[in-house]
Design an enzyme around this catalytic site. Structure first.
Site, PDB file in Angstrom:
ATOM      1  N   HIS A 100      34.267  43.565  39.130  1.00 36.17           N
ATOM      2  CA  HIS A 100      34.124  42.158  38.774  1.00 36.17           C
ATOM      3  C   HIS A 100      35.500  41.520  38.580  1.00 36.17           C
ATOM      4  O   HIS A 100      36.370  42.096  37.925  1.00 36.17           O
ATOM      5  CB  HIS A 100      33.314  42.084  37.479  1.00 36.17           C
ATOM      6  CG  HIS A 100      32.764  40.735  37.155  1.00 36.17           C
ATOM      7  ND1 HIS A 100      31.983  40.012  38.028  1.00 36.17           N
ATOM      8  CD2 HIS A 100      32.850  39.984  36.027  1.00 36.17           C
ATOM      9  CE1 HIS A 100      31.619  38.880  37.457  1.00 36.17           C
ATOM     10  NE2 HIS A 100      32.136  38.833  36.243  1.00 36.17           N
ATOM     11  N   GLU A 133      30.488  45.373  41.283  1.00 34.04           N
ATOM     12  CA  GLU A 133      30.629  44.471  40.142  1.00 34.04           C
ATOM     13  C   GLU A 133      30.600  45.195  38.790  1.00 34.04           C
ATOM     14  O   GLU A 133      31.376  44.891  37.897  1.00 34.04           O
ATOM     15  CB  GLU A 133      29.494  43.434  40.167  1.00 34.04           C
ATOM     16  CG  GLU A 133      29.519  42.474  41.343  1.00 34.04           C
ATOM     17  CD  GLU A 133      30.464  41.314  41.132  1.00 34.04           C
ATOM     18  OE1 GLU A 133      31.111  41.247  40.067  1.00 34.04           O
ATOM     19  OE2 GLU A 133      30.541  40.464  42.031  1.00 34.04           O
ATOM     20  N   SER A 155      31.456  34.226  38.278  1.00 28.23           N
ATOM     21  CA  SER A 155      30.748  34.830  37.166  1.00 28.23           C
ATOM     22  C   SER A 155      29.894  33.762  36.479  1.00 28.23           C
ATOM     23  O   SER A 155      29.062  33.141  37.126  1.00 28.23           O
ATOM     24  CB  SER A 155      31.747  35.487  36.215  1.00 28.23           C
ATOM     25  OG  SER A 155      31.104  36.356  35.317  1.00 28.23           O
TER      26      SER A 155
END
Length: 504
Positions: free
Chosen positions: A409, A321, A197
């Site tokens: 995610h 995601e 990330s």
């Protein structure tokens, strides 16, 4: 039960870590002085040496002072204290412990993975149980997890302070690794920098930075995006915060107020969204993809993507995601025309039309989810691969936790680290996540760290990509092909909010 300990000599003094089933942990090792007082908005300064043996048995203070939301996907402890510029070393072998006594050039040193946590540059913790290096140690890789300044303290613009202090922290930690990691059994000539990330975005920035040259040899980018801020936006953010704090726009002005006050003022309130369930969901999604506040400040976002092409890189994302913002309102979004919904979340009319056309037969909610996933993270995979001169390997993680029904995610992290039994994993992934999948993904990253090859075909001109799922293998076609549409539509930046847990 008393912990079995080992003592290692660093350039600043001796440190005592502890053993746990073949892996030694040395926690809270300072790589810079406490960033407080006169040093609060300065570049990191090397720590003072100490006499005696420093305890390295507990995690140190974290720059994250508050948990970003009530329930993040990753367990990320906030630990109080001023000594936030610290790192943790996890190693299979140290001179004072079991096994050989390695030394630089003796062929006994292990490859090193330096891990930079995510959290949108406003949150995240190096003390997460999901980034413990035990499984990597089992497979002969030393892991270093680093702490760095967040939010305004790390990335806020001030006219009389160094830019990108958080990035300077990463570089200081990498210099510490070069000087000290051999004492912990790590090879300073075989360092992979990795992150997920915002941490993946940090790796992108380091790949392109002349200041980091020679401090690593490979890069691992998991769900990364170049979460950068242009100078004018950074100045505007500083002006807003200074006005809220009633202080001048200067280093002295910001030093005059407490860390708590800056934390309160730096937050951008999440607006209330009205209208139908679909309008509210699309509004929230659009907000978080346009609300970047902090990140490395640069006038040239493209340089972050174009730089580092000579660095062998392993890069990939999860398939879904950004699904967490749309899936709860899927039925409401599905009644909208796809082009209308895509434009509502920021797509240009031309891209919305082509994206919808190429997604024909897919429900509108899924089209929007895919678009947002491509926008925030996935489009950067072919961009990184396309400008590289060194080999680039790509992957897509698409296993779906049963409760969520999508591969969102952060869900790939326990598989990458081989930590399916870590705290918080069952709550996020459900009971009994597939061990074979963890073995496969973890082995690929180990192979990359050790041999410079994860074990599948590089991306190349055919877009060859490894798919990680219940059954893993190379994809028959490029899973990132549709994301290429977004390169012209949304060049460069994406949101820190997305990096701060899109599926919390």
């Amino acid at each position: 039960m008393t912990k079995k300990t080992s003592v290692v000599q660093t350039t600043y003094g001796q440190v005592q870590g502890f053993w746990r089933d073949g892996s030694a942990a040395f926690l809270n090792l300072p790589y810079a002085k406490d960033p407080v007082g006169a040093l609060r908005f300065e570049a990191p300064v090397p720590p003072d040496s100490w006499s005696g043996i420093r305890s390295a048995l507990e995690y140190g203070p974290t720059p994250q002072r508050r948990t970003p939301s009530a329930a993040t996907t990753i367990p990320e402890p906030s630990i109080p204290g001023t000594g936030t510029l610290n790192l943790n070393v996890f190693t299979p072998t140290v001179p004072a412990g079991p096994g050989h006594e390695p030394g630089r050039g003796q062929g006994l040193l292990h490859p090193v993975l330096v891990w930079i946590h995510g959290g949108g540059f406003v949150g995240g913790s190096p003390a997460s149980p999901w980034s413990d290096g035990a499984a990597f140690n089992r497979d002969g890789v030393v892991v270093v997890t680093i702490s760095y300044r967040l939010g305004f303290d790390g990335f806020g613009w001030l006219p009389d302070a160094p830019l990108n202090r958080g990035m300077l922290d990463w570089i200081a930690a990498l210099k510490w690794v070069q000087s000290n990691i051999a004492a912990f059994g790590g090879d300073p000539d075989k360092v992979t920098i990795g992150g997920q990330s915002a941490g993946g975005g940090a790796v992108m920035s380091l790949r392109s930075s002349p200041l980091a040259e020679g401090l690593f040899s490979q890069a691992l980018i998991m769900s990364g995006a170049p979460l950068t801020v242009d100078m004018e936006a950074a100045k505007s953010t500083t002006a807003r915060i200074a006005a809220a704090l009633n202080v001048p726009v200067s280093k002295a002005g910001f030093q005059s107020v407490s860390e708590e006050a800056v934390l309160d003022a730096q937050m951008v309130p999440f607006p209330e969204f009205s209208g139908s369930a679909a309008e509210q969901a699309l509004g929230r999604a659009h907000f978080v993809t346009t609300s970047l506040v902090f990140g490395p400040i640069t006038e040239d976002v493209d340089a972050v993507l174009d730089g580092g092409g000579s660095v062998p890189t392993l890069v990939g994302t999860t398939r879904d995601e950004f699904a967490g913002f749309i899936r709860p309102a899927a039925k409401a979004v599905d009644v909208l025309p796809a082009t209308q919904a895509l434009e509502r979340v920021g797509a240009s009319p031309d891209v919305a039309a082509e994206y919808a056309e190429r997604s024909a037969g897919t429900p509108t909610s899924r089209i929007v989810e895919n678009y947002l996933s491509d926008l925030t993270f996935r489009r950067f995979v072919p961009q990184v691969a396309g400008q590289a001169t060194a080999p680039v390997w790509t992957y897509q993680f698409q296993w779906e936790p049963p409760a969520a029904g999508y591969s969102g995610h952060c869900v790939d992290l326990p598989f990458a680290f081989g930590l399916l039994d870590a705290d918080g994993v069952e709550a996020a992934l459900g009971a009994n996540p597939p061990v074979a999948l963890a073995d496969s993904m973890h082995a690929g990253i180990v192979g990359f760290c050790k041999d410079g090859n994860p074990g599948w075909t590089p991306y190349g001109e055919h877009g060859t990509t490894m798919i990680f799922d219940d059954v893993s293998g190379e994809a028959s076609s490029d899973p990132y092909s549709l994301s290429r549409l977004l390169t012209a539509d949304a060049p460069g930046r994406t949101s820190s909010a997305a990096g701060g847990r899109a599926n919390a």
